[in-house]
Design an enzyme around this catalytic site. Structure first.
Site, PDB file in Angstrom:
ATOM      1  N   SER D  22       0.822  -1.212   0.000  1.00  0.00           N
ATOM      2  CA  SER D  22       0.000   0.000   0.000  1.00  0.00           C
ATOM      3  C   SER D  22       0.854   1.259   0.000  1.00  0.00           C
ATOM      4  CB  SER D  22      -0.960   0.020   1.201  1.00  0.00           C
ATOM      5  OG  SER D  22      -0.238   0.030   2.410  1.00  0.00           O
ATOM      6  N   ASN D 109      -3.116  -1.009  13.355  1.00  0.00           N
ATOM      7  CA  ASN D 109      -4.571  -0.831  13.313  1.00  0.00           C
ATOM      8  C   ASN D 109      -5.008   0.517  13.875  1.00  0.00           C
ATOM      9  OD1 ASN D 109      -4.401  -3.423  12.396  1.00  0.00           O
ATOM     10  ND2 ASN D 109      -5.502  -4.379  14.096  1.00  0.00           N
ATOM     11  N   THR D 154     -39.108  25.498 -15.145  1.00  0.00           N
ATOM     12  CA  THR D 154     -39.335  24.265 -14.396  1.00  0.00           C
ATOM     13  C   THR D 154     -39.617  23.211 -15.452  1.00  0.00           C
ATOM     14  OG1 THR D 154     -41.717  24.568 -14.152  1.00  0.00           O
ATOM     15  CG2 THR D 154     -40.339  25.432 -12.376  1.00  0.00           C
ATOM     16  N   LYS D 282     -15.522  24.708 -33.525  1.00  0.00           N
ATOM     17  CA  LYS D 282     -16.040  24.349 -32.208  1.00  0.00           C
ATOM     18  C   LYS D 282     -15.381  25.096 -31.056  1.00  0.00           C
ATOM     19  CE  LYS D 282     -19.162  21.547 -31.638  1.00  0.00           C
ATOM     20  NZ  LYS D 282     -18.790  20.463 -30.890  1.00  0.00           N
ATOM     21  N   ASN D 284     -16.081  24.260 -27.110  1.00  0.00           N
ATOM     22  CA  ASN D 284     -16.875  23.413 -26.227  1.00  0.00           C
ATOM     23  C   ASN D 284     -16.653  23.738 -24.752  1.00  0.00           C
ATOM     24  OD1 ASN D 284     -17.818  21.894 -28.465  1.00  0.00           O
ATOM     25  ND2 ASN D 284     -15.911  20.722 -28.466  1.00  0.00           N
ATOM     26  N   GLU D 289     -18.467  19.997 -18.644  1.00  0.00           N
ATOM     27  CA  GLU D 289     -18.822  18.605 -18.952  1.00  0.00           C
ATOM     28  C   GLU D 289     -17.978  17.633 -18.129  1.00  0.00           C
ATOM     29  OE1 GLU D 289     -19.534  17.990 -23.459  1.00  0.00           O
ATOM     30  OE2 GLU D 289     -18.195  19.704 -23.272  1.00  0.00           O
ATOM     31  N   TYR D 316     -10.497  -5.004  12.963  1.00  0.00           N
ATOM     32  CA  TYR D 316      -9.792  -4.766  11.712  1.00  0.00           C
ATOM     33  C   TYR D 316      -9.795  -5.994  10.817  1.00  0.00           C
ATOM     34  CZ  TYR D 316      -6.492  -3.112   8.310  1.00  0.00           C
ATOM     35  OH  TYR D 316      -5.924  -2.721   7.123  1.00  0.00           O
ATOM     36  N   GLN D 321      -8.172  -1.778   4.125  1.00  0.00           N
ATOM     37  CA  GLN D 321      -7.141  -1.062   3.362  1.00  0.00           C
ATOM     38  C   GLN D 321      -7.751  -0.422   2.114  1.00  0.00           C
ATOM     39  OE1 GLN D 321      -3.151  -2.667   3.196  1.00  0.00           O
ATOM     40  NE2 GLN D 321      -3.167  -2.507   0.968  1.00  0.00           N
ATOM     41  N   LYS D 324      -8.738   3.667   1.139  1.00  0.00           N
ATOM     42  CA  LYS D 324      -7.843   4.791   0.855  1.00  0.00           C
ATOM     43  C   LYS D 324      -7.934   5.356  -0.553  1.00  0.00           C
ATOM     44  CE  LYS D 324      -4.718   3.636   4.421  1.00  0.00           C
ATOM     45  NZ  LYS D 324      -5.652   2.510   4.735  1.00  0.00           N
TER      46      LYS D 324
END
Lengths: 456, 456, 456, 456
Positions: D22, D109, D154, D282, D284, D289, D316, D321, D324
Site C-alpha cells: 500500500s 490498526n 421548471t 467548435k 466546447n 462537462e 480490523y 485497506q 484509501k
C-alpha cells in the site's frame, strides 16, 4: 402451517413473522411455482415416489390452486410465510396427505431458484417484445420525417448538420444491443436447479434433464451448491435493464431539450404531458422526465443485488431473499417505461422549420476543411486555415459565405470560386454516404437493415 | 501542439490544462491507438487520399512511435493533451506534413471509441485466460482432495455432509459463467466505429468493413451518432468483472472462515499470508481479505460509468472521458486478483480430520426423513417426525444414533433396526449421485465435464 | 379534478395516468400535507387573502380530511394524481369555492418539498428513538455478561482475549454516531420552503418565518429556486440510514458466525430463528441474515436518489418525484430492522464456556512481548523474539507455557521465572485498563458513559 | 524490513507483495503518520517507556524523515509494505534501537486509523476553504449582473421570469449546506483512536486524552474495538463530497445548456473551453462537462467504501485497506473541480439581451391569475380562467397582451383595463419580494446574508 416447525418449542416473534414474510411480494411467483411443482411431480412419479393416482391428484390440486390465484380467489392463511408454503398448505387442504410428498428431495432452496429463473425467462421475453415495439415506433418516425435537416451537436454545441431521421435511428441501435444482451442473459437463466435439494443434490435419482426440458430450460446445473446460491442471472437481467434505462435517459434528455422553446424541434403529445398547479401556461414533458428519473431506480436495483451478494459464504443464506423486490420493481418499471416511451415517440410532432432555422454556416466548417483536403492540403493544416477563416468572419461580423474569395485567398491560395457550393446543408449531409452516415441514402439503407433485424 | 487551436485567441487556463489532460492515463492506449491509425491510413490510401509514398511514410512513422512507447523512450510534450494528440504531434516531427493527413475525416470521437474497443478486446481475452488458470487450480485441488468429507452449511448452520471437492468445484462453475459472459460481451465490443467522424459519418467513401476486418472486428456500426457515444461495451465489461468480483468475494469469505481455528479446515500458504505489527503470533489470510475488499472497487467502477452515462444528450460529450480510469483500474485489479487467487488455491493445505470432526449426526436428519419416505411416509410428515426425534435426543441428551428403535417407534412405527445404517456420512453423501450432486461419482463426472469445458 | 387542465385540449393517455400517478405512494404524506396546508391557510389569512370565515372553513375541512385518512375512509377519485390534488379535490367537495384559495401563491413544488421535510423530521425522530431502544438492549446484555472472556479476532484470526461485554458495547458506539448524524441531518431538514412558489417566490408578502415556526422548523430557505429543488435532506437521511445498515451488517455477521457450532458463543432466540423445509434439524439465524441482506436495499436507495439528482438542470424537474419510494422503503426497512435487532439482542443466550474454550496461549503473545518491553527490550525486538518463541513451541509441539525458562533464555536473557504469570487470560484483559480498553474496570466505565449518553 | 516476520518460515509470494503493497498510495499520509508518531512518543515518555534522550532522538529522527519526504528525498526500500513500515524502517536506520520502542502498545490498526483521521481533518478544512472561494465567485457574478432578467424554467419549460443573479445565488446555498455538512463531519472525524492497540486497548496507561489534544482532536474513542474498525468518517466525508458533486453537476448542466446558441445566455471563458480535432468552428464547454462527468467518480467512491464495509466481522480486517484510494481520488477530484469551477464562474460572459429575448408573455400567466385573485377570484378558478385565456390567444394566434379587454371579459368579468400593466417582466419579478424571492430587493438581501455567512 409452517414447513419446518418440528424441532422448535417456542413461538416465532410477531414482528419476526412480518420481517420474514415474503408472501406479500413473492406471491407473484405463483404461476411459475406451480409450473415447477407440476414438473417435479412428474419426475417423482417417474422414479416411483408418487403413484399414478397421487400424481393425478397433485396435478389436479395444483391446477385448482393456479385457478384460485388467477381469479383472485386464493386466500392466504396466517402461517403462509412464502409462496411455496402457501401452495403446499392449500394443496394439503385440497388433496390431503399426497401433498406432503411433493417436497420429497426438494428444498425451498432449489425451488425458489427455479421459480426466479422461470419468472426471469418470461420477463426477458416480454422485455424483448416491448423493445421491438419501441423500435418499430422509432423506425416509423424516422421514415415519416426522413429528410428533415437539424443541427447535430457534440458537447451540446453545434457540430454538423444531420438528418432528423438519423438522430432518431441512433436510438434504434442502442435498443438493438439491449435485445442482444437480453437474449444472451436468457441462456444463463434457462438452467434448471431442480434436484439440487438444500445444497447437496438429490438422493432419489430423479431425471434432472427431463424436468429441465419440460420447463423449457436448455441446461441443468452441474453443481448443487452453486445451483441453490447462484443469483448471477438476476444481476445480469438487472444489468440489461440498467442499460435500457441509460438509453432511455439519453432519449429523454434529448427530447426534454428539444421541447424547450429555444429549440422547439419537436413536441410530445398532450397525452404524455402535464401542466402546472400554479402556472396556467405550462405544458411539461413529464413522461420523459419521469422516465429519465427512473434510471436511478433501475441502476440502484442492480446494485442492491450486487451488495446483497457481496461477501456471502457458500450456498443459500437468507440474504438471498433480498433478490426479489429489487428485481420485480425494475422489471415493472422498465416494462412501464418502454410502453410509455413507445407512445411518446408515436405522439411526437416535428417542427422542421425550427430545426432548419438553427443550421448555421459555421457548422459547415469541416466541409470547408474537406474542400481544402480535396485540393491537396493536409487535413491538419486545412483545419488550422478554417480556424482563421472563422476568426476573420467573426472580426468582420459577416457570415462565412459572405467572405469574398479574395479574402479567403489571403488565408489559403487553394480557395476558388466554387467554394460557395459548400454552403448548402443538404450537400454536406449527402456527402456522408458511407454505411452508418447521415446522408439520406445511408439512412434509408440503415432503416432497411433495422427492419431486417426486426424481421419486418 | 493542439489539434484544435485555430479559432481561439486566448490561452487555456493552466489548471484547466491539468484538468483536461488525459494523457496521464490514456497513454496506456498507445498500442491500440497506433494500430487503429495504421488501419485508417490504409483506408485513406485506398480512396486516394494518401499516396503510396505517404502511406509508407505514415506506417514507418507510426512504427517508430510504437517502438518509442514500448521501450519507454517516448517523450511527452507540454501540449500533448491526450494520446491521440501526442501520437500526431510526434508523427509530425518524424515525417512532416503527411502526418497532417491522417486525421482526414477522422475525429477523436471515433478514434477514442476505436481505441477503447481494441483495448477491451485485448483485456477480455486476458481475463478469460486468467479465469481458465484459476479454474485449473480449482480442478487440481478438487482432484487432489476428492473424497474428503466436510460439513455443508446453509445459513452458515450445519446442513448436510458434502465432499470438499464438491465445495471447491462449486466455484468452477461460477467462473465458467463469467467466461461465457465475457465472450458474449466481446461480440458487442468488436464493432468498428471508424468512419463515424465527429458524429455524422465520413464524406470520403472509406471502406468501413475492410478496416474492421483488418482490426479483427466482426462488425461495424450502423449509425455514426451511436458509434461515437456508445459506451455500453465499457459498462458490460465492467459488469462481467463485477460478477467475477462477487464470486471471488464468496470464495474469500469461505476461505477466511475456514482458516479460523474454530474450523481450521484449511490454511492458505504463508506466501499469501501476513503477520501483525503488534501481535507476534498472527498469520492472517490477507490475500483473501484484500480480494474480498476489492469487490467494492470493481462494482463501484461499473456504477461510476453508469452514472456518467445517465442523462447525457446525444453523441459525444466530454463526460465520456470519465469512462477510462474506472475501467483501467478494474481491469488491473481483476487481473491481479485472479492471478493471486490462483496462487492461493494452489497453496491451500487441507486438514481433512478437522472437517470430519465437525460432522454431526444431526446433519443426517434429512436422511432419516428420506428413510421414512422410502417406507411410505409422505415427506412432510416424515420431516415433522424427525423434528420430534431430534427433540427427543436433545431432551435425553443423547446422540441420534443412541436412540433405541423402540423409542423411535413411539414417534413412527416405520422405524426398523436398519435405521442405524443411516449414521454413515459417506453413505449419505454417496446417495446424492444424480448429476450435480455431491456423491464421489457425481463429483468425478462433474470434474470431467469441467475439464471438457477447458478443453483439457 | 386536475389542478392544471385549463390550457389542454386532449386527454391524457391512460398508461400515462398510471405512470404519472404518485398517489399510490405519496398518500402516506397526507398528515404532513394537511399540516402544511393548515399553516399556509393561517399565513394567507394574515395577509388578507382569506377571510376569518374562509380560514375557519378551510381549517375545519382539512381536519375532516385528516380524519378520513386516519380512519381509512378517504376515498380516492379517479383524477387524484397525487396527495395534493386529492386533498384539494376533497376540500372543494367539502367546503366549496374557498378551497380554491388555498393554492394562492403556492405551487406543488414548494408544497411537496415541505411535505417531504415534515415527513423526514418525524421519521428522523422515530429512528433516533429506535436506536436508543437498541442501545439499551446492548447495554443490558453487556451488563448481564460483563466478565465473560472471549477471543478477540482481527482478520478473523485469534488476536487477544477480550470481554464479551466489550464486544457488545463496541456496537453501542456505532449507533451513537448514527444518532449524532441523524440530529445533524435534522438541522438541514427543518427548513421551510413554503413561499417559494413554483420557483420564483411569493408575490403576496406572506410571513415565511412565522409559517416555519408554526411547523416546528428552525429556519427558512434563502433562495426560492434552491427551495423547490433541494433534495439534499433526502440524500442525507438516506446516508445516515446506510451507515446504520452497515453497522447492523457488522453485528449480523458476528452473530451469524458466533452461532455456528464451531464457535457456539451464543444463540439467538427461537423466536427470531427459522427452520428448513427439507432438513428437520435446522435452526437458522434468519433475522440476522435478512438484516444483513437489507443493507443492499438501504445503500442502493441512497444511490437511487443520487443518480436521480445527478445532472438535473435548475429548479423542479419531474425526475424529483423519484425521491419518494426509495426513501419510504428505506425508512420502513430500517425501522423494522432496528426493532427486530433489539429483540434479537434481548433474546441472546450466551455460552461463556465455549468462548473460554477457544482462548489459547498464542493470544497472549503480545503480552509476552510486553513483558520483554517492561524488561527494557525495545518493542520491535521483543516482537521478533516472541515470534521465535512461537516457532519454538510449534516445532516442539508444546504450548507456550510449557516452554522451560531455560529454553526461553536461549531466545532472550530477559525471560525470568515470573514469565508464567502471563498465562492468565484475565490478567491480560485487566491490563488494558485505559479509557476504551477491554479491562473489566474500563468496560464498566464505558457502560457508565454510555448510560450518560442515553440520559439513563 | 517487515514488522511481523518473526514466526514465518517461508517467503511471501512476489505478486502477493505487490498486491499487499500500500506504500504506493498511502505514502501521501507521511506527514500525518509522523505527526501521530511524534504525539505517541510524548505519551510513551510520559509513562516512562521512553527516556528523555530516547524521546529527543525519536523526535529528531522523525523530523528528518519528514524533511526527506517533503523534499522528495525519501528512498523507499524493497520491504516497505506501507507508510508505517517505511517510516519505522528509516527511523531504525537513523537512530537505531530506540526506533523499535515507538511501536510499544501501538498497532498499525490504531495507527492507520489515526493517520486517516488526521488526513481527513486537513482535507475537510481545505474543501471548506475551496467552497468559500467558489461562493465568493458566485456572489461576485450575482452582484455584477444583479438586475438582468432571464426565463426561469421548471421541467426545462419556461415558467416565470427571474433575475440572473437569483439563479446564480441559488448555487451559493447548495454549497453553504455542503460547508455545514463538512463541519459536522469534522466533529466525528477528530476523535483519537490511539491507545486502542490492535483491538483490545493499551496496557501501558498512556494518557489518551492528552495525545488527542496534542493532535487537535476534540475527543477520544470509548471502545478500542470500534476505534480500529470505524470508517464511518471516511464514508461521511465521501458523502459530503458526493453532495458537492451533485451540486456541481446541476451547475454544469445549466451552464452547458445556456452555452448552446439556442440560448446563448452566457459563455465561459476560452481559457476553460476546448476545440475539436475535426470541426474547426467548435468551442466546447469542456470544463463543465468534465466536472459533471466526475460526479460518477465521487459518488461511486462513496459506494466503494460502503460495499467494502458491508458484512465485515468486528475489528480490523484487511478489507479496510480499500478505504484509501477511493477517498484520495475523490478528495483530489473535488479539490480540482472546485478550483476549476471557481475559475469558470469568474470567466463567465453574460448576454443579457439573449435572456431578455426569450422572455415571453406566457411566462406571466401566473401573474394574470394573481390579478384575478386580487380581484377576489379563488386561485384555482383563476388558474382555470387563465388557461382559457391562453387557449384563446393560441387560437387567434395573437400574444396575450394583444387580447382586447372585451375578449378577456368573456372569460372573466373581473378583467379591467389595468390588466395590461401585468405585461411588464420587471414588475412581475419585483413582486416576489418576500425573503428568498427573485425581486431585486430580495436578491440584494439574499446577497447580504450570503456575505454574512462568509464573514465578508
Amino acid at each position: 402451517m409452517k414447513l419446518w416447525g418440528g424441532r422448535f418449542t417456542g413461538e416465532q416473534n410477531e414482528l419476526m413473522k412480518q420481517f420474514n414474510d415474503s408472501f406479500k411480494f413473492d406471491r407473484r411467483l405463483y404461476a411459475v411455482d406451480i409450473q415447477g411443482s407440476q414438473a417435479y411431480a412428474s419426475a417423482l412419479h417417474a422414479v416411483g415416489l408418487l403413484s399414478a393416482q397421487e400424481l393425478a391428484s397433485l396435478r389436479s390440486g395444483l391446477h385448482i390452486i393456479k385457478d384460485e390465484f388467477d381469479t383472485g380467489k386464493f386466500e392466504r392463511n396466517f402461517g403462509d410465510e412464502d409462496i411455496h408454503t402457501a401452495v403446499e398448505r392449500r394443496l394439503t387442504e385440497l388433496i390431503g396427505d399426497a401433498a406432503g410428498k411433493l417436497h420429497t428431495g426438494r428444498s425451498r432452496n432449489d425451488q425458489v431458484a427455479l421459480d426466479m429463473r422461470l419468472y426471469c425467462m418470461n420477463e426477458i421475453s416480454k422485455t424483448v417484445s416491448l423493445l421491438e415495439t419501441l423500435q418499430h415506433s422509432l423506425i416509423a418516425q424516422a421514415e415519416a420525417n426522413l429528410s428533415f435537416m437539424m443541427p447535430g451537436f457534440t458537447h451540446l454545441q453545434p457540430a454538423q448538420p444531420i438528418l432528423f431521421s438519423h438522430w432518431m435511428m441512433s436510438f434504434f441501435w442502442m435498443f438493438e444491443r439491449d435485445r442482444a444482451r437480453l437474449n444472451d442473459a436468457l441462456k444463463r437463466t434457462a438452467v434448471s436447479p431442480l434436484g439440487a435439494g438444500a445444497l447437496a443434490g438429490s438422493p432419489f435419482g430423479i431425471d434432472r434433464e427431463k424436468i429441465a426440458a419440460e420447463l423449457g430450460m436448455a441446461a441443468i446445473f452441474m453443481n448443487s451448491m452453486d445451483a441453490v446460491s447462484d443469483r448471477d442471472f438476476v444481476a445480469e437481467f438487472l444489468f440489461t435493464l440498467s442499460m435500457i434505462a441509460v438509453h432511455i435517459s439519453h432519449l429523454a434528455e434529448d427530447i426534454v431539450l428539444f421541447s424547450n422553446p429555444a429549440f422547439k424541434y419537436l413536441q410530445i403529445g398532450e397525452a404524455f404531458s402535464t401542466g402546472s398547479s400554479l402556472m396556467p401556461q405550462k405544458r411539461n414533458p413529464d413522461a420523459m422526465e419521469l422516465a429519465r428519473g427512473k434510471t436511478g431506480r433501475v441502476i440502484s436495483s442492480l446494485f442492491n443485488v450486487l451488495i446483497v451478494l457481496k461477501g456471502l459464504p457458500s450456498t443459500y443464506n437468507k440474504d438471498l431473499q433480498e433478490d426479489k423486490q429489487a428485481l420485480f420493481d425494475s422489471v415493472d418499471t422498465t416494462e412501464m417505461v418502454l410502453s410509455i416511451i413507445a407512445g411518446v415517440i408515436n405522439s411526437i410532432e416535428v417542427f422542421p422549420e425550427n430545426m432548419l432555422a438553427q443550421l448555421t454556416e459555421e457548422m459547415l466548417a469541416t466541409d470547408i476543411a474537406d474542400y481544402l483536403v480535396e485540393h491537396g492540403v493536409p487535413f491538419r493544416e486545412a483545419h488550422q486555415k478554417v480556424g482563421e477563416v472563422i476568426k476573420f468572419a467573426e472580426e468582420k461580423d459577416i457570415s462565412l459565405s459572405e467572405i469574398p474569395v479574395s479574402a479567403l485567398n489571403h488565408i489559403s491560395s487553394k480557395f476558388d470560386a466554387d467554394v460557395h457550393k459548400i454552403f448548402d446543408f443538404m450537400r454536406a449531409i449527402s456527402k456522408k454516404d458511407s454505411v452508418g452516415g447521415t446522408a439520406p441514402q445511408a439512412v434509408k439503407k440503415q432503416i432497411e437493415m433495422a427492419k431486417e433485424k426486426l424481421g419486418m
